[in-house]
Design an enzyme around this catalytic site. Sequence first.
Site, PDB file in Angstrom:
ATOM      1  N   ASP A  44      57.620   7.635  -0.835  1.00 20.24           N
ATOM      2  CA  ASP A  44      56.166   7.049  -1.213  1.00 20.24           C
ATOM      3  C   ASP A  44      55.114   7.835  -0.293  1.00 20.24           C
ATOM      4  OD1 ASP A  44      56.910   5.747  -3.581  1.00 20.24           O
ATOM      5  OD2 ASP A  44      57.124   3.822  -2.353  1.00 20.24           O
ATOM      6  N   GLY A  45      55.594   7.949   1.152  1.00 18.57           N
ATOM      7  CA  GLY A  45      54.305   8.504   2.044  1.00 18.57           C
ATOM      8  C   GLY A  45      54.187   9.827   1.375  1.00 18.57           C
ATOM      9  N   ASN A 114      46.248   3.644  -1.389  1.00 15.71           N
ATOM     10  CA  ASN A 114      47.043   2.481  -1.579  1.00 15.71           C
ATOM     11  C   ASN A 114      46.153   1.241  -0.906  1.00 15.71           C
ATOM     12  OD1 ASN A 114      49.317   2.723  -2.681  1.00 15.71           O
ATOM     13  ND2 ASN A 114      50.586   2.842  -0.799  1.00 15.71           N
ATOM     14  N   GLU A 115      45.623   1.489   0.255  1.00 16.69           N
ATOM     15  CA  GLU A 115      44.876   0.416   0.947  1.00 16.69           C
ATOM     16  C   GLU A 115      44.170   0.915   2.189  1.00 16.69           C
ATOM     17  OE1 GLU A 115      48.044   1.108   3.396  1.00 16.69           O
ATOM     18  OE2 GLU A 115      48.619   0.175   1.579  1.00 16.69           O
ATOM     19  N   ALA A 156      52.520  -2.692  -1.613  1.00 12.02           N
ATOM     20  CA  ALA A 156      52.957  -2.052  -0.525  1.00 12.02           C
ATOM     21  C   ALA A 156      52.635  -3.011   1.011  1.00 12.02           C
ATOM     22  CB  ALA A 156      52.185  -0.431  -0.319  1.00 12.02           C
ATOM     23  N   ASN A 158      49.895  -4.494   1.653  1.00 11.09           N
ATOM     24  CA  ASN A 158      49.257  -5.840   0.878  1.00 11.09           C
ATOM     25  C   ASN A 158      50.314  -6.852   0.726  1.00 11.09           C
ATOM     26  OD1 ASN A 158      47.134  -7.424  -0.407  1.00 11.09           O
ATOM     27  ND2 ASN A 158      48.489  -7.089  -2.226  1.00 11.09           N
ATOM     28  N   TYR A 159      51.352  -6.464  -0.063  1.00 14.83           N
ATOM     29  CA  TYR A 159      52.333  -7.511  -0.415  1.00 14.83           C
ATOM     30  C   TYR A 159      53.246  -7.877   0.636  1.00 14.83           C
ATOM     31  CZ  TYR A 159      56.101  -9.566  -3.538  1.00 14.83           C
ATOM     32  OH  TYR A 159      56.933 -10.354  -4.051  1.00 14.83           O
TER      33      TYR A 159
END
Length: 254
Positions: A44-45, A114-115, A156, A158-159
């Site tokens: 993912d990165g 993502n964030e 990600a 956040n969860y």
Amino acid sequence: MALNRIAFCASTAPAAQEAFAALVALHGQTPLEAADVVVALGGDGFMLQTLHDSQASGLPVYGMNCGTIGFLMNTYSAEDLPARLAAAEEAVINPLAMRAVAADGKVTEALAINEVSLLRAGPQAAKLRISIDGRQRMDELVCDGALVATPAGSTAYNYSAHGPILPIGADVLALTAMAAFRPRRWRGALLPKAAVVRFDVLEHDKRPVRADADSRPVPDVVMVEVRSEPRIAHRILFDPGHGLEERLIVEQFV
């Protein structure tokens, strides 16, 4: 949709490099400027890095997992790649735009798929003041940090911080606190996608804070502003039945 001209890219992980060599031998390598699609091999990165790197091209990106989690990736297989690309479903996501001002006055602007997160950078908890669309909503949040996540990034960091999982089509952002001390156990808020979130770092000299946009750090910030950037659209391809919407639902029943 025929996506025959493929630009392959891979992380430095041995499995990704092995997959890269095998797929280039089978399908050849097309320069990015002449390609129909980007195929990213890694985790993912690396997928996030590829989306940022290929942003100007406007090309769709199809990821194959050669890493660990692979939430944004498809299952790796060297077989039937042209057929998989032709049948793939496209998800379009908008990144977050971060504007961070450091204590020395330096301004950093960055995009995050993502964030955008703020994290304490010293032994004491951070103190943050939060404003939404120019209106102060929280005078003081004492915490280890806080983040603003997109629906695509809601599973990600956040969860992990106990924030909500957001449906991919939801026009909302998640504002999530990390280890909130005051207000005690404050869990955050759901905000309209068009909201502009501002964090002011209080007592920054003895409570330093670092900002991150998709893990790209900006040290010693005093103010961070976050907003969705609708003018930029990232196109991600998934195998049929395994798109982001389905993955977000499955994640909630694991």
